[in-house]
Design an enzyme around this catalytic site. Structure first.
Site, mmCIF file in Angstrom:
data_model
loop_
_atom_site.group_PDB
_atom_site.id
_atom_site.type_symbol
_atom_site.label_atom_id
_atom_site.label_comp_id
_atom_site.label_asym_id
_atom_site.label_seq_id
_atom_site.Cartn_x
_atom_site.Cartn_y
_atom_site.Cartn_z
ATOM 1 N N GLY A 37 11.251 26.964 -16.194
ATOM 2 C CA GLY A 37 11.133 27.656 -17.470
ATOM 3 C C GLY A 37 11.667 26.764 -18.571
ATOM 4 O O GLY A 37 11.596 25.531 -18.496
ATOM 5 N N SER A 64 4.377 28.833 -13.162
ATOM 6 C CA SER A 64 4.857 27.539 -13.645
ATOM 7 C C SER A 64 4.409 26.376 -12.764
ATOM 8 O O SER A 64 4.506 25.221 -13.173
ATOM 9 C CB SER A 64 6.385 27.542 -13.729
ATOM 10 O OG SER A 64 6.827 28.481 -14.671
ATOM 11 N N ASP A 94 19.344 34.758 -14.289
ATOM 12 C CA ASP A 94 20.569 35.207 -13.612
ATOM 13 C C ASP A 94 20.312 36.293 -12.585
ATOM 14 O O ASP A 94 20.859 36.267 -11.488
ATOM 15 C CB ASP A 94 21.591 35.725 -14.630
ATOM 16 C CG ASP A 94 22.140 34.643 -15.531
ATOM 17 O OD1 ASP A 94 21.794 33.461 -15.343
ATOM 18 O OD2 ASP A 94 22.928 34.979 -16.432
ATOM 19 N N GLU A 95 19.479 37.249 -12.939
ATOM 20 C CA GLU A 95 19.254 38.396 -12.061
ATOM 21 C C GLU A 95 18.502 38.019 -10.779
ATOM 22 O O GLU A 95 18.473 38.791 -9.829
ATOM 23 C CB GLU A 95 18.528 39.523 -12.793
ATOM 24 C CG GLU A 95 17.124 39.186 -13.256
ATOM 25 C CD GLU A 95 17.047 38.541 -14.629
ATOM 26 O OE1 GLU A 95 15.917 38.455 -15.143
ATOM 27 O OE2 GLU A 95 18.080 38.112 -15.192
ATOM 28 N N GLN A 97 19.162 34.927 -9.206
ATOM 29 C CA GLN A 97 19.911 33.882 -8.525
ATOM 30 C C GLN A 97 20.533 34.326 -7.205
ATOM 31 O O GLN A 97 20.503 33.575 -6.225
ATOM 32 C CB GLN A 97 20.976 33.295 -9.452
ATOM 33 C CG GLN A 97 20.388 32.423 -10.521
ATOM 34 C CD GLN A 97 21.432 31.702 -11.352
ATOM 35 O OE1 GLN A 97 22.625 31.749 -11.072
ATOM 36 N NE2 GLN A 97 20.979 31.016 -12.385
ATOM 37 N N HIS A 119 22.695 29.125 -16.550
ATOM 38 C CA HIS A 119 22.226 30.461 -16.946
ATOM 39 C C HIS A 119 22.041 30.524 -18.448
ATOM 40 O O HIS A 119 22.404 29.648 -19.167
ATOM 41 C CB HIS A 119 23.175 31.547 -16.447
ATOM 42 C CG HIS A 119 24.464 31.609 -17.186
ATOM 43 N ND1 HIS A 119 24.691 32.532 -18.166
ATOM 44 C CD2 HIS A 119 25.584 30.858 -17.121
ATOM 45 C CE1 HIS A 119 25.907 32.369 -18.653
ATOM 46 N NE2 HIS A 119 26.464 31.351 -18.026
#
Length: 119
Positions: A37, A64, A94-95, A97, A119
């Site tokens: 990203g 991607s 983060d959510e 990971q 993050h």
């Protein structure tokens, strides 16, 4: 303001520039960037432009994947990247990971490998 802030009045800061870095330290490593990203593509392309052997870790269905491949980067699964790389930079939301770590990265981490999270 900051000028009169007693917690900041005696703070010294070292500023490092490109010429302060020894690129040979990373150029001799295989670097895996998990995620492509806004951060992942910037990290990966910077490393590639500086002669580092860098590959991207993405799910097979990731939107991607074609973007990374169009930049000339090799794309592998996060599990494969972890097994291949000396250095792994995890740059996914983060959510995501914790699950990614538990299922695809941690089982393949080896002694001496460098793992980083952003993050």
């Amino acid at each position: 303001g900051r000028k009169n802030d007693p917690l900041r009045s005696n703070v010294e800061m070292n500023i490092f520039y490109e010429q302060d870095a020894d690129l040979a330290l990373i150029q001799g490593k295989k670097v895996g960037v998990v995620g492509y990203g806004s951060q992942g593509h910037a990290h990966a392309l910077n490393l590639k432009d500086n002669g580092v052997d860098v590959r991207i870790g993405l799910q097979a269905t990731s939107a991607s994947k074609p973007k990374a491949e169009a930049e000339g980067l090799t794309v592998m699964s996060p599990s494969e990247i972890t097994q291949w790389a000396d250095v792994v930079m995890i740059l996914v939301p983060d959510e995501k990971q914790a699950v990614l770590w538990a299922n695809e990265i941690e089982p393949h981490v080896r002694e001496g490998q460098h793992i980083m999270f952003g993050h």
